[in-house]
Write a protein that holds these residues in place. Structure first.
Motif, PDB file in Angstrom:
ATOM      1  N   VAL A 235       6.783   1.452   6.090  1.00 22.45           N
ATOM      2  CA  VAL A 235       6.399   2.803   5.477  1.00 22.45           C
ATOM      3  C   VAL A 235       4.943   2.135   4.760  1.00 22.45           C
ATOM      4  O   VAL A 235       4.005   2.825   4.848  1.00 22.45           O
TER       5      VAL A 235
ATOM      6  N   THR B 211       1.192   2.931   5.821  1.00 23.51           N
ATOM      7  CA  THR B 211       0.244   4.008   5.114  1.00 23.51           C
ATOM      8  C   THR B 211      -1.193   3.245   4.991  1.00 23.51           C
ATOM      9  O   THR B 211      -2.171   3.837   4.285  1.00 23.51           O
TER      10      THR B 211
ATOM     11  N   SER C 157       1.708  -4.253   0.148  1.00 24.47           N
ATOM     12  CA  SER C 157       3.004  -4.023   0.435  1.00 24.47           C
ATOM     13  C   SER C 157       3.942  -5.256  -0.042  1.00 24.47           C
ATOM     14  O   SER C 157       4.865  -4.718  -0.465  1.00 24.47           O
TER      15      SER C 157
END
Length: 392
Positions: free
Chosen positions: A167, A171, A178
């Motif tokens: 996810v 994005t 991340s």
């Protein structure tokens, strides 16, 4: 040097109901942390491969660095836990993980990547070793089986880490940010676990060697464990590479292969006691080996990423309960004392996790990645065949 005694009863200071509950929660969080860290690394593998300009064999050698770090850290972590207690070792291991992952996310030179992976392996090995020692002590103090639940939290961490990584990277945050977010989550979980970490392990010797080379049925069990852990290692380190190179999946979503594996692995572990009680231990090994082999074959033979995800889900379901059954068999065999048979089998089994991905890399360089995964499927068929004569 004092040795951890895992056979004598362990007295946990202040083990009233509240303290015991805090220690159980801490143990679950430690297993969750290791799962999250494992899954955070999985989608970074193809990125590291590209940034370092490595072929399959070169990536296999680099992945072997993780194993070297773990192998060096595990025995020293056990000795340090006996001398210093669990907290300092777990803190050092978690710090190593938190420092290494950001370098692996953004580093480009082969030297820093190698050093970071060595540090990451050492941190994971140290935490893995000591959290299992804590789990043994907490389970013994509780007087009831709890190990499956602890390992279920590890699998849950793998799922959450893989999904969160997908996810976050999906994005557009990029690998660096991340991973920093995931590392911050690991730090928060460790802070929550800190109050319940045992201050020290039980010490003292129980006579005889603390470790012995596996022999007889323990050697057979260890080899079966090696194959299953090799399969798990291939899902961790090669599923993303396979989905990107062979199935054309966007790198941002490549962690879904390991997520599929982890979902069914978790479900199988959480329901494992009921499954074994209903089917029996021998059928669980036979059916599990067949199911995992079929899953790898499905991933390779059908040229669609959806089939690959379904295949990895079958691999997770098949592998979920094989190793617990092997540990039961190691504890019941009579060729070696259980207190040395189980560590001996574990060491041989974990060699599959550590060396297996590198071996797959060499095979992929010579035969191609799909063919190397089919070799793993053939080994799983051997596990299923051996399960017919398993004595439990």
């Amino acid at each position: 040097m004092p040795a951890l005694d895992l056979t004598a009863p362990v007295a946990i200071p202040g083990a009233d109901d509240r303290t015991a509950a805090r220690q159980r929660l801490s143990t679950r969080l430690l297993f969750l942390i290791v799962g999250l860290a494992n899954a955070t690394w999985a989608p970074l593998v193809p990125l590291v491969k590209d940034r370092a300009g490595l072929d399959a064999a070169g990536l296999g050698l680099l992945l072997l660095t993780f194993g070297v770090g773990s192998i060096l850290a595990m025995p020293s972590a056990g000795a340090a836990a006996a001398r210093l207690g669990f907290r300092p070792v777990l803190l050092a291991g978690t710090l190593a993980i938190g420092l290494a992952l950001p370098v692996l996310a953004v580093g480009s030179g082969l030297v820093p990547l190698t050093g970071a992976l060595l540090l990451f392996g050492a941190g994971m090995g140290a935490v893995d070793c000591v959290m299992n020692l804590q789990a043994v002590a907490v389970e013994r103090a509780a007087g009831r089986p709890m190990m499956s639940g602890f390992h279920g939290l590890y699998s849950l961490g793998c799922i959450l880490g893989a999904l969160l990584a997908s996810v976050l990277m999906g994005t557009g945050l990029g690998a660096g940010w991340s991973v920093l977010i995931l590392v911050a989550g690991i730090v928060a979980l460790f802070a929550a676990a800190w109050p319940g970490i045992l201050p020290a392990g039980g010490t003292g010797g129980s006579g005889g060697p603390a470790f012995a080379l596996p022999r007889g049925p323990v050697l057979v069990l260890g080899l079966l464990c090696f194959v299953v852990f090799l399969t798990e290692g291939s899902a961790l380190d090669w599923s993303a590479v396979f989905l990107i190179q062979q199935r054309g999946l966007d790198p941002a979503w490549a962690a879904l292969g390991y997520a599929s594996f982890s979902v069914t692995m978790t479900a199988g572990r959480l329901g494992g006691d009921a499954i074994v009680a209903r089917l029996g231990r021998r059928p669980v090994v036979i059916l599990g080996g067949l199911l995992a082999a079929a899953g790898l074959a499905l991933s390779v033979v059908i040229p669609a990423w959806e089939a690959a995800l379904a295949g990895y889900a079958l691999v997770g379901a098949g592998c979920a309960n094989i190793v617990p059954v092997l540990f039961t068999a190691a504890g019941r065999q009579t060729a070696m004392p259980a207190r040395v048979a189980v560590p001996a089998m574990t060491t041989l089994g974990y060699a599959g996790v550590l060396a297996g991905p590198a071996l797959i890399g060499f095979a992929a360089q010579a035969l191609g990645l799909p063919a190397s995964l089919l070799i793993v499927a053939a080994l799983l068929l051997g596990v299923a065949a051996a399960g017919r004569s398993l004595r439990v």
